[in-house]
Design a protein around this motif. Structure first.
Motif, short mmCIF file in Angstrom:
data_model
loop_
_atom_site.label_atom_id
_atom_site.label_comp_id
_atom_site.label_asym_id
_atom_site.label_seq_id
_atom_site.Cartn_x
_atom_site.Cartn_y
_atom_site.Cartn_z
N ASP A 378 -2.45 -7.40 2.01
CA ASP A 378 -3.15 -8.65 2.31
C ASP A 378 -3.30 -8.71 3.82
O ASP A 378 -2.32 -8.94 4.54
N VAL A 379 -4.51 -8.51 4.34
CA VAL A 379 -4.69 -8.41 5.79
C VAL A 379 -4.39 -9.72 6.49
O VAL A 379 -4.16 -9.74 7.71
N SER A 380 -4.39 -10.83 5.75
CA SER A 380 -4.11 -12.13 6.37
C SER A 380 -2.62 -12.37 6.56
O SER A 380 -2.23 -13.32 7.23
N ASP A 381 -1.78 -11.53 5.97
CA ASP A 381 -0.33 -11.69 6.02
C ASP A 381 0.23 -10.81 7.14
O ASP A 381 0.24 -9.58 7.01
N PRO A 382 0.70 -11.39 8.24
CA PRO A 382 1.17 -10.56 9.37
C PRO A 382 2.34 -9.65 9.00
O PRO A 382 2.40 -8.51 9.45
N ALA A 383 3.26 -10.15 8.16
CA ALA A 383 4.40 -9.31 7.77
C ALA A 383 3.95 -8.14 6.91
O ALA A 383 4.43 -7.01 7.07
N ALA A 384 3.01 -8.41 6.00
CA ALA A 384 2.50 -7.33 5.15
C ALA A 384 1.76 -6.29 5.98
O ALA A 384 1.87 -5.08 5.73
N MET A 385 1.01 -6.73 6.99
CA MET A 385 0.31 -5.78 7.84
C MET A 385 1.28 -4.96 8.69
O MET A 385 1.04 -3.77 8.95
N GLU A 386 2.36 -5.59 9.15
CA GLU A 386 3.40 -4.85 9.88
C GLU A 386 3.95 -3.72 9.01
O GLU A 386 4.07 -2.57 9.46
N PHE A 388 2.54 -2.37 6.40
CA PHE A 388 1.47 -1.41 6.11
C PHE A 388 1.30 -0.42 7.26
O PHE A 388 1.25 0.80 7.06
N ALA A 389 1.25 -0.93 8.50
CA ALA A 389 1.06 -0.06 9.65
C ALA A 389 2.22 0.90 9.81
O ALA A 389 2.03 2.09 10.12
N LYS A 390 3.44 0.41 9.59
CA LYS A 390 4.61 1.29 9.69
C LYS A 390 4.61 2.35 8.59
O LYS A 390 4.94 3.52 8.84
N GLU A 395 4.44 7.81 6.83
CA GLU A 395 4.06 8.68 5.71
C GLU A 395 2.92 9.64 6.05
O GLU A 395 2.86 10.75 5.50
N HIS A 396 2.03 9.23 6.96
CA HIS A 396 0.84 10.05 7.21
C HIS A 396 0.56 10.29 8.69
O HIS A 396 -0.26 11.15 9.02
N GLY A 397 1.19 9.55 9.56
CA GLY A 397 0.97 9.72 10.99
C GLY A 397 0.15 8.59 11.57
O GLY A 397 -0.26 7.65 10.88
N VAL A 398 -0.08 8.67 12.88
CA VAL A 398 -0.89 7.66 13.57
C VAL A 398 -2.36 7.91 13.26
O VAL A 398 -2.85 9.04 13.41
N PRO A 399 -3.09 6.90 12.82
CA PRO A 399 -4.49 7.14 12.48
C PRO A 399 -5.35 7.41 13.71
O PRO A 399 -5.06 6.93 14.81
N ALA A 441 -3.67 -0.17 17.31
CA ALA A 441 -3.95 0.17 18.70
C ALA A 441 -2.65 0.49 19.44
O ALA A 441 -2.61 1.40 20.28
N LYS A 442 -1.61 -0.24 19.14
CA LYS A 442 -0.31 0.03 19.78
C LYS A 442 0.16 1.45 19.45
O LYS A 442 0.65 2.18 20.32
N GLN A 443 0.00 1.84 18.19
CA GLN A 443 0.38 3.21 17.80
C GLN A 443 -0.45 4.24 18.54
O GLN A 443 0.06 5.26 19.02
#
Length: 587
Positions: A378-386, A388-390, A395-399, A441-443
């Motif tokens: 859910d892109v509106s959920d900051p915790a879920a996006m955190e 997801f990004a981690k 699992e796959h690397g920095v995009p 972007a941070k990654q």
């Protein structure tokens, strides 16, 4: 960690004594680092310290520099002498085995000569900011032989970057300026222009003498090779690190290089000429990955993907080896974008609120490209996006590319929108983009290899409408956010693009809210909108094509459909007309 200690010894070259410096375990593979002008071996201190944990690292002050001898006369600085010196260092530090050669600036020019004339001495080669002079001459001739505007622009650009080469051909004046104190302004320019502050060892205390002597390198070799280039080729596995902000060496010089170097990889980096000083972590990592790949050693999935992307081959697809993340990938523009990148060789991460549709997109991507991966988020959920990004990173690397595409539609009069309606639209359309951009972007910045972020805005971002107040506001905010990010991240080598579709036939019309209407009336509005968009018959795959092109060409704002382009032009040229049109009730 404290780098391994450095030992120094003298090696007899061709009529000179060379100061040679070694670090690391001598039983391990040897890496030879060759410095440029007007540097000494110390320009490599940061890179050498990192490499010495895994390799036997050898550096030396070339003739005329640092603690090595300074022969008199330009004839003693020709390639023949330089190659004899390098061979003497190789014989003394790594006898009877191949070494991994790395060069910067004039050290890279020398290294090209070595890789082409004595390839049996090298297991791999990494070049940065110093092309083969023969290749440059052939490149210039090709551009001038076909005097198109682009070719002439490239040739003139490199000619302007090479101003100092012409200056160094003048007798006595360059030496006099260096000895008169030009080292101080040079050091200041290095800090201001390259972001490379002086530190112990670099620039060297001997710079004035080194630079005055090293002018002979240019006089002895440059014009002769540029006038009468040789056919230089090498089969040594070669990696070229290409600083895209180099003030002296044009990135375009790698054009046509694959024809002379069949085993070639290119690694662009948003950096200036002195990349060993400004980005030592990245340089050391890329050298290590290149050597490990050549030796057939173990590589992580991220490292393997990076090497695949860097490889230059005739059958290589544009985004081969890239990792691309797409949100809202379960259908419409998101799905088609995922498939478009997969067709170009990218490994795709498809994310959507509906996991089943994301899985289907990942399956389809795997049919035309590498296996895809599905995530529910859910892109509106900051915790879920955190999370997801981690998860993506671990699992796959920095995009390499992130497409923040997830969005929802909402129509109706401003006074019919509740606070909850506004919250919902902004949470998904704006905050979803903020979360995705901020986290990935941070990654990308921490990785130091650049990347690209695409944010899906809309023609509504610059087309005021009395029926789309919340939606248009959210998309206008995405457009401005994109412009701000583009300005900030440009120096990090990260491109940012805003994609602004117009009327595109997707299922957003069937899921959009029409506020201020009853249930039956809202259903009718959805059906009318869906029929209108279907009649327009502009498919999401065409938007996806524009997204791929925007990443490839680093475009800032991309109005996609004809009406979007017309509205964008009118918003800039005739904003008053747009305001008048916004007052019309087209419902």
């Amino acid at each position: 960690m404290t780098p391994p200690p450095v030992s120094r010894r003298r090696v007899r070259g061709d009529g000179v004594d060379l100061a040679v410096y070694e670090q690391g375990d001598r039983s391990r593979p040897t890496v030879l680092l060759v410095h440029g002008y007007p540097d000494t071996h110390a320009v490599w201190d940061e890179v050498a310290g990192r490499l010495a944990e895994r390799f036997h690292v050898v550096r030396y002050d070339v003739r005329g520099a640092g603690a090595s001898s300074r022969p008199f006369g330009r004839k003693r600085y020709t390639f023949d002498y330089l190659m004899a010196d390098m061979a003497a260092v190789l014989d003394a530090t790594a006898p009877e085995r191949k070494v991994h050669l790395v060069g910067h600036d004039w050290g890279s020019i020398q290294a090209w000569e070595a890789a082409c004339t004595m390839p049996d001495r090298f297991a791999s080669f990494t070049s940065m900011s110093g092309p083969c002079l023969d290749h440059v001459a052939h490149w210039m001739r090709r551009n001038l032989a076909r005097p198109t505007p682009a070719n002439l622009r490239r040739a003139a650009g490199q000619g302007a970057r090479s101003w100092y080469i012409y200056f160094f051909q003048t007798p006595l004046l360059p030496e006099l300026l260096w000895r008169a104190g030009m080292a101080k302004p040079f050091t200041k320019a290095l800090e201001l222009g390259e972001g490379v502050p002086s530190r112990a060892g670099h620039p060297a205390r001997t710079m004035a003498r080194d630079a005055a002597a090293g002018v002979a390198l240019y006089r002895a070799n440059m014009l002769q090779r540029l006038r009468r280039p040789r056919d230089r080729r090498t089969d040594v596995p070669t990696q070229v690190i290409v600083p895209t902000k180099d003030l002296f060496v044009s990135p375009h010089l790698v054009g046509g290089l694959a024809g002379r170097v069949p085993n070639l990889s290119l690694r662009p980096i948003a950096a200036g000429h002195w990349v060993p000083r400004s980005h030592p972590d990245v340089v050391a990592r890329w050298i290590t990955e290149h050597i490990t790949g050549v030796r057939g050693g173990p590589l992580s999935a991220t490292e393997s993907r990076a090497l695949d992307r860097a490889r230059v081959a005739g059958d290589r697809r544009t985004f081969e080896g890239s990792l691309v993340v797409v949100t809202g990938a379960g259908s419409g523009i998101g799905r088609e974008t995922a498939l478009a990148f997969a067709e170009q060789g990218a490994e795709v991460v498809a994310a959507d609120l509906d996991l089943a549709t994301a899985q289907r997109t990942a399956e389809l991507a795997g049919l035309v490209g590498p296996p895809g991966h599905a995530f529910r988020v859910d892109v509106s959920d900051p915790a879920a996006m955190e999370d997801f990004a981690k998860s993506v990173m671990h699992e796959h690397g920095v995009p390499d590319v992130v497409v923040n595409n997830a969005g929802i539609g909402m129509a109706g009069a401003f006074l019919d929108h509740t606070a909850e309606d506004w919250q919902k639209v902004l949470d998904v359309n704006l905050w979803g983009v903020v979360h995705g951009s901020r986290l990935f972007a941070k990654q990308m910045v921490e990785r130091g290899q650049g990347g690209h972020i695409v944010n899906t805005a809309s023609a509504a971002a610059f087309t005021p409408s009395r029926t789309l107040p919340a939606y248009a506001t959210s998309k206008a905010a995405v457009l401005m956010l994109t412009e701000c990010l583009r300005a900030e991240l440009n120096g990090k080598g990260i491109g940012v693009s805003a994609i602004c579709p117009g009327i595109v036939n997707t299922n957003i019309t069937r899921t959009s809210r029409f506020v201020g209407q009853g249930q039956d009336e809202e259903a009718r509005s959805r059906r009318r909108a869906a029929r209108a968009y279907a009649r327009r018959n502009y498919g999401p795959e065409r938007v996806a094509e524009q997204i791929v092109t925007a990443v490839r060409t680093d475009r800032a704002v991309v109005p996609v459909t004809p009406e979007a382009r017309l509205s964008y032009l009118a918003s800039r040229a005739a904003p008053g007309v747009m305001r008048l049109l916004a007052k019309l009730d087209v419902g």
